[in-house]
Write a protein that holds these residues in place. Structure first.
Motif, mmCIF file in Angstrom:
data_model
loop_
_atom_site.group_PDB
_atom_site.id
_atom_site.type_symbol
_atom_site.label_atom_id
_atom_site.label_comp_id
_atom_site.label_asym_id
_atom_site.label_seq_id
_atom_site.Cartn_x
_atom_site.Cartn_y
_atom_site.Cartn_z
ATOM 1 N N VAL A 100 0.833 -1.205 0.000
ATOM 2 C CA VAL A 100 0.000 0.000 0.000
ATOM 3 C C VAL A 100 0.868 1.256 0.000
ATOM 4 N N MET A 101 2.013 1.203 0.697
ATOM 5 C CA MET A 101 2.914 2.361 0.723
ATOM 6 C C MET A 101 3.437 2.691 -0.669
ATOM 7 N N ASN A 102 3.882 1.683 -1.400
ATOM 8 C CA ASN A 102 4.408 1.928 -2.741
ATOM 9 C C ASN A 102 3.339 2.482 -3.677
ATOM 10 N N CYS A 103 2.142 1.924 -3.590
ATOM 11 C CA CYS A 103 1.053 2.396 -4.453
ATOM 12 C C CYS A 103 0.661 3.832 -4.108
ATOM 13 N N SER A 104 0.513 4.125 -2.815
ATOM 14 C CA SER A 104 0.115 5.476 -2.419
ATOM 15 C C SER A 104 1.207 6.488 -2.736
ATOM 16 N N PHE A 105 2.459 6.088 -2.643
ATOM 17 C CA PHE A 105 3.573 6.973 -2.976
ATOM 18 C C PHE A 105 3.509 7.379 -4.447
ATOM 19 N N TYR A 106 3.299 6.425 -5.321
ATOM 20 C CA TYR A 106 3.216 6.731 -6.757
ATOM 21 C C TYR A 106 1.961 7.525 -7.091
ATOM 22 N N LEU A 116 6.758 18.216 -2.007
ATOM 23 C CA LEU A 116 5.664 18.209 -1.035
ATOM 24 C C LEU A 116 5.434 16.798 -0.505
ATOM 25 N N VAL A 117 5.502 15.807 -1.391
ATOM 26 C CA VAL A 117 5.345 14.418 -0.961
ATOM 27 C C VAL A 117 6.456 14.046 0.025
ATOM 28 N N ALA A 118 7.671 14.488 -0.272
ATOM 29 C CA ALA A 118 8.800 14.200 0.611
ATOM 30 C C ALA A 118 8.615 14.893 1.955
ATOM 31 N N ALA A 119 8.080 16.112 1.943
ATOM 32 C CA ALA A 119 7.858 16.842 3.195
ATOM 33 C C ALA A 119 6.884 16.086 4.089
ATOM 34 N N ILE A 120 5.775 15.658 3.519
ATOM 35 C CA ILE A 120 4.774 14.930 4.294
ATOM 36 C C ILE A 120 5.331 13.590 4.768
ATOM 37 N N GLU A 121 6.147 12.960 3.928
ATOM 38 C CA GLU A 121 6.754 11.687 4.288
ATOM 39 C C GLU A 121 7.684 11.840 5.482
ATOM 40 N N VAL A 162 -7.195 14.909 -3.189
ATOM 41 C CA VAL A 162 -6.928 13.500 -3.484
ATOM 42 C C VAL A 162 -5.430 13.217 -3.391
ATOM 43 N N GLY A 163 -4.631 14.103 -3.997
ATOM 44 C CA GLY A 163 -3.189 13.937 -3.919
ATOM 45 C C GLY A 163 -2.685 13.995 -2.487
ATOM 46 N N ALA A 167 -0.625 11.275 -0.254
ATOM 47 C CA ALA A 167 0.649 11.670 0.345
ATOM 48 C C ALA A 167 0.661 11.405 1.845
ATOM 49 N N PHE A 168 -0.442 11.750 2.543
ATOM 50 C CA PHE A 168 -0.491 11.512 3.982
ATOM 51 C C PHE A 168 -0.567 10.014 4.291
ATOM 52 N N LEU A 169 -1.267 9.262 3.440
ATOM 53 C CA LEU A 169 -1.305 7.817 3.639
ATOM 54 C C LEU A 169 0.092 7.227 3.464
ATOM 55 N N ASN A 170 0.803 7.688 2.442
ATOM 56 C CA ASN A 170 2.177 7.230 2.241
ATOM 57 C C ASN A 170 3.054 7.587 3.442
ATOM 58 N N GLY A 171 2.895 8.809 3.973
ATOM 59 C CA GLY A 171 3.683 9.211 5.130
ATOM 60 C C GLY A 171 3.416 8.342 6.345
ATOM 61 N N ALA A 172 2.134 8.011 6.573
ATOM 62 C CA ALA A 172 1.790 7.154 7.707
ATOM 63 C C ALA A 172 2.368 5.756 7.536
ATOM 64 N N LEU A 173 2.281 5.228 6.319
ATOM 65 C CA LEU A 173 2.794 3.887 6.059
ATOM 66 C C LEU A 173 4.317 3.855 6.075
ATOM 67 N N PHE A 174 4.943 5.001 5.763
ATOM 68 C CA PHE A 174 6.401 5.059 5.844
ATOM 69 C C PHE A 174 6.861 4.898 7.295
ATOM 70 N N VAL A 175 6.090 5.448 8.228
ATOM 71 C CA VAL A 175 6.371 5.216 9.645
ATOM 72 C C VAL A 175 6.223 3.726 9.955
ATOM 73 N N GLY A 176 5.168 3.114 9.408
ATOM 74 C CA GLY A 176 4.989 1.678 9.594
ATOM 75 C C GLY A 176 6.151 0.884 9.028
ATOM 76 N N TYR A 177 6.673 1.338 7.884
ATOM 77 C CA TYR A 177 7.828 0.679 7.276
ATOM 78 C C TYR A 177 9.028 0.725 8.218
ATOM 79 N N ILE A 178 9.248 1.870 8.875
ATOM 80 C CA ILE A 178 10.375 1.996 9.796
ATOM 81 C C ILE A 178 10.186 1.073 11.009
#
Length: 302
Positions: A100-106, A116-121, A162-163, A167-178
């Motif tokens: 889900v992280m990879n899909c939401s990131f793209y 902006l995506v990197a900032a939220i991440e 929508v974007g 981006a926020f979903l990707n940021g949340a999942l990036f924390v999960g990845y860590i």
């Protein structure tokens, strides 16, 4: 008397031992540095392929490439067979998070600027770093790194809800990845790579029905397929392996703080690949981020 022979080592065992030896040959910060470079190299090339295979198609090809590369090295079915219930649940959660992280990131990159995506991440990783600070020195280091990151990525809002959602979903999942990735890496670098391979197999199963149709054009164009495979290697093989090698030896808070280097590598990649010359403010931001990471003292040594 019958001769006793020792059973030959399996490929996953040999691969695990090799990764275990490899992890100790270089400092964990070196492995993180390699990961940081490839963290944005892959997406930079992936964006160029969106018009040809679609956003979810590119995510499907990225994950499929990584899963197929890890399969003969780690044999995920054996990892699950010998895993106890908590470990199996951890690997399933890690794999779903990766998918889900990879899909939401793209999906976010398709609608918003990468800065902006990197900032939220990066916002989510601050919380992970704060949890393990344990000293005023590390608090100061985090503050300096955050200020540098904000200067570097030029944070701004956007009018694309929508974007922003992706981006926020990707940021949340990036924390999960860590968090999940660090738990997988605690078993040691070799076993951590085996866990990563098993999680990537789970990720492929999760995305299988969603991006396959969009990815089909790549199978009829060898250059496009080779490019997609290259993106998968740059995005989900090299950096994820390096992350495991770094996580196996770094405290989670230290790893989270070092993620502030990602905007620095993004800027440098922009100079080399996209010929985007940084401003004086960007250079100041880079200097502050590097200073913050250098000033930080690992939690295990506090």
């Amino acid at each position: 008397m019958a001769n006793q022979t020792q059973a030959p080592a399996t490929s996953p065992a040999l691969a695990g031992a090799a990764f275990g030896r490899l992890s100790t040959k270089l400092p964990p910060h070196v492995w993180f540095g390699v990961s940081a470079v490839f963290h944005y190299l892959g997406p930079a090339f992936a964006v160029l392929l969106f018009p040809h295979v679609g956003v979810l198609g590119m995510a499907w090809l990225r994950i499929a490439t990584a899963a197929l590369i890890f399969m003969p090295l780690t044999r995920p079915w054996r990892t699950f067979a010998r895993a106890n219930r908590p470990t199996a649940l951890l690997l399933l959660a890690f794999g779903a998070c990766l998918a889900v992280m990879n899909c939401s990131f793209y999906l976010a990159l398709d609608r918003l600027p990468i800065s902006l995506v990197a900032a939220i991440e990066f916002v989510g990783t601050i919380g992970v770093a704060v949890i393990g600070l344990r000293s005023l020195r590390n608090l100061a280091a985090l503050a300096v790194a955050v200020i540098g990151t904000l200067l570097l990525i030029d944070v701004k809002w956007a009018d694309d809800p929508v974007g922003l959602f992706w981006a926020f979903l990707n940021g949340a999942l990036f924390v999960g990845y860590i968090v999940l990735g660090h738990r997988v890496a605690r078993s040691g670098a070799g076993d951590g790579i085996a866990g990563l391979g098993a999680a990537m197999a789970v990720a492929f199963i999760v995305v299988l029905p969603f991006g396959f149709t969009d990815a089909l054009p790549a199978f009829f164009s060898p250059p496009l397929l080779l490019a997609a495979i290259g993106v998968g290697i740059c995005s989900s093989v090299i950096p994820y392996i390096c992350d495991q090698l770094a996580m196996s030896r770094l405290p989670r808070s230290s790893f989270a703080l070092m993620l502030s280097l990602l905007p620095v590598t993004a800027t440098l990649i922009g100079v080399v690949v996209l010929h985007q010359i940084p401003s004086l403010t960007d250079c100041l931001g880079i200097a502050l981020v590097v200073a913050g990471v250098a000033f930080h003292k690992p939690a295990s040594a506090n």
